[in-house]
Design a protein around this motif. Structure first.
Motif, PDB file in Angstrom:
ATOM      1  N   UNK A  25       0.696  -1.341   0.240  1.00 28.42           N
ATOM      2  CA  UNK A  25       0.160   0.105   0.208  1.00 28.42           C
ATOM      3  C   UNK A  25       0.916   1.416  -0.094  1.00 28.42           C
ATOM      4  N   UNK A  26       0.478   2.535  -0.707  1.00 25.27           N
ATOM      5  CA  UNK A  26       1.645   3.643  -1.613  1.00 25.27           C
ATOM      6  C   UNK A  26       0.474   4.680  -0.034  1.00 25.27           C
ATOM      7  N   UNK A  27       1.329   5.142   0.856  1.00 20.05           N
ATOM      8  CA  UNK A  27       0.999   5.830   2.387  1.00 20.05           C
ATOM      9  C   UNK A  27       1.402   7.429   2.385  1.00 20.05           C
ATOM     10  N   UNK A  28       0.162   8.204   2.360  1.00 17.26           N
ATOM     11  CA  UNK A  28       0.811   9.477   2.614  1.00 17.26           C
ATOM     12  C   UNK A  28       0.600  10.181   3.813  1.00 17.26           C
ATOM     13  N   UNK A  29       2.004  10.685   4.025  1.00 26.91           N
ATOM     14  CA  UNK A  29       2.326  11.150   5.417  1.00 26.91           C
ATOM     15  C   UNK A  29       1.942  12.789   4.860  1.00 26.91           C
ATOM     16  N   UNK A  30       1.405  13.504   5.927  1.00 27.44           N
ATOM     17  CA  UNK A  30       0.835  14.851   5.423  1.00 27.44           C
ATOM     18  C   UNK A  30       1.660  15.436   6.975  1.00 27.44           C
ATOM     19  N   UNK A  31       2.267  16.521   6.912  1.00 28.90           N
ATOM     20  CA  UNK A  31       2.713  17.591   8.286  1.00 28.90           C
ATOM     21  C   UNK A  31       2.309  18.669   8.604  1.00 28.90           C
ATOM     22  N   UNK A  32       2.047  19.549  10.116  1.00 24.79           N
ATOM     23  CA  UNK A  32       2.032  20.901   9.405  1.00 24.79           C
ATOM     24  C   UNK A  32       2.861  20.887  11.018  1.00 24.79           C
ATOM     25  N   UNK A  33       3.449  22.358  11.134  1.00 21.24           N
ATOM     26  CA  UNK A  33       3.833  22.974  12.038  1.00 21.24           C
ATOM     27  C   UNK A  33       5.441  22.461  12.610  1.00 21.24           C
ATOM     28  N   UNK A  34       6.443  22.180  12.056  1.00 20.88           N
ATOM     29  CA  UNK A  34       7.262  21.249  12.240  1.00 20.88           C
ATOM     30  C   UNK A  34       8.570  22.575  12.230  1.00 20.88           C
ATOM     31  N   UNK A  35       9.365  22.674  12.478  1.00 19.48           N
ATOM     32  CA  UNK A  35      10.301  23.477  12.111  1.00 19.48           C
ATOM     33  C   UNK A  35      10.798  24.106  10.595  1.00 19.48           C
ATOM     34  N   UNK A  36      10.519  25.674  10.157  1.00 25.52           N
ATOM     35  CA  UNK A  36       9.746  25.902   9.125  1.00 25.52           C
ATOM     36  C   UNK A  36      11.153  25.270   8.310  1.00 25.52           C
ATOM     37  N   UNK A  37      11.402  24.418   6.849  1.00 24.81           N
ATOM     38  CA  UNK A  37      12.578  24.359   5.694  1.00 24.81           C
ATOM     39  C   UNK A  37      13.641  23.005   6.619  1.00 24.81           C
ATOM     40  N   UNK A  60       4.263  19.618   5.407  1.00 19.05           N
ATOM     41  CA  UNK A  60       5.371  18.424   3.886  1.00 19.05           C
ATOM     42  C   UNK A  60       4.410  17.603   3.896  1.00 19.05           C
ATOM     43  N   UNK A  61       4.485  16.988   3.000  1.00 20.11           N
ATOM     44  CA  UNK A  61       3.895  15.738   2.573  1.00 20.11           C
ATOM     45  C   UNK A  61       4.986  14.822   1.912  1.00 20.11           C
ATOM     46  N   UNK A  62       4.540  14.102   2.199  1.00 13.68           N
ATOM     47  CA  UNK A  62       5.369  13.029   1.303  1.00 13.68           C
ATOM     48  C   UNK A  62       4.899  10.723   1.656  1.00 13.68           C
ATOM     49  N   UNK A  63       5.496  10.370   0.847  1.00 10.59           N
ATOM     50  CA  UNK A  63       4.753   8.701   0.685  1.00 10.59           C
ATOM     51  C   UNK A  63       5.807   7.949   0.694  1.00 10.59           C
ATOM     52  N   UNK A  64       5.439   6.422   1.574  1.00  9.57           N
ATOM     53  CA  UNK A  64       6.078   5.127   1.471  1.00  9.57           C
ATOM     54  C   UNK A  64       5.441   4.411   1.136  1.00  9.57           C
ATOM     55  N   UNK A  65       6.123   3.057   0.706  1.00  7.28           N
ATOM     56  CA  UNK A  65       5.175   1.978   0.148  1.00  7.28           C
ATOM     57  C   UNK A  65       5.459   0.982   1.659  1.00  7.28           C
ATOM     58  N   UNK A  66       4.340   0.609   2.035  1.00  6.24           N
ATOM     59  CA  UNK A  66       4.551  -0.326   4.072  1.00  6.24           C
ATOM     60  C   UNK A  66       4.461  -2.184   3.263  1.00  6.24           C
TER      61      UNK A  66
END
Length: 170
Positions: A25-37, A60-66
């Motif tokens: 499965x391709x999973x998308x991880x989306x994050x907010x409020x991390x240290x800029x850049x 940020x947003x990234x994907x990985x395969x399980x």
């Protein structure tokens, strides 16, 4: 005299989509409020699987395969200061070849996402069947070349089910 006001520092957060699925499965991880850049390190089930770069607002947003074995797994995103956890549940899956045939047809099963190094039970239309091959999983939770002979007194769709010793099944 003095004056005061509230100032909120938002906490970091991640969203994992989907939250359940089989190996592959391709999973998308989306994050907010991390240290800029910043560089965001992503871990799955305690193993590093990649990085992402936060944008100027800390998103940020990234994907990985399980990959891996069955069960509830931890997804971690960390910029070195902020570490946020979420979960993903790996469910087992099987492939049968061929997917149709007459009584007496030899059916080969392979699967992944089961418990590691576990014995397997195969049922055909709810009845346990004898198998040849290696009816157990490897350390990765996968198996292949488990063979049984399809036999049923009735025609129609029949269900093949594989269950490991931990109760994970497909």
């Amino acid at each position: 005299n003095y004056a005061s006001a509230y100032f909120t520092v938002p906490t970091s957060g991640i969203t994992v989509t989907p939250q359940i699925g089989p190996v592959g499965t391709t999973v998308t991880v989306t994050g907010s409020n991390f240290i800029d850049n910043s560089t965001i390190n992503i871990n799955f089930d305690g193993n590093p699987i990649g990085t992402a770069t936060a944008n100027p607002t800390g998103g940020f947003s990234t994907t990985f395969v399980v990959s891996g074995t069955a069960g509830n797994k931890t997804v971690l995103a960390s910029d070195g200061v902020n570490s946020v956890y979420s979960s993903f549940t790996v469910i087992p899956s099987i492939v049968i070849t061929p997917s149709r045939g007459l009584n007496g047809t030899q059916v080969t099963i392979s699967g992944q996402g089961f418990a590691a190094q576990s014995n397997l039970m195969v049922t055909f239309d709810g009845i346990a069947v004898s198998t040849s091959g290696n009816p157990s999983t490897a350390a990765t939770g996968s198996f292949s070349n488990v063979i049984f002979t399809a036999q049923s007194p009735t025609l129609g769709v029949k269900f093949v089910n594989v269950t490991d010793a931990s109760g994970n099944s497909d």
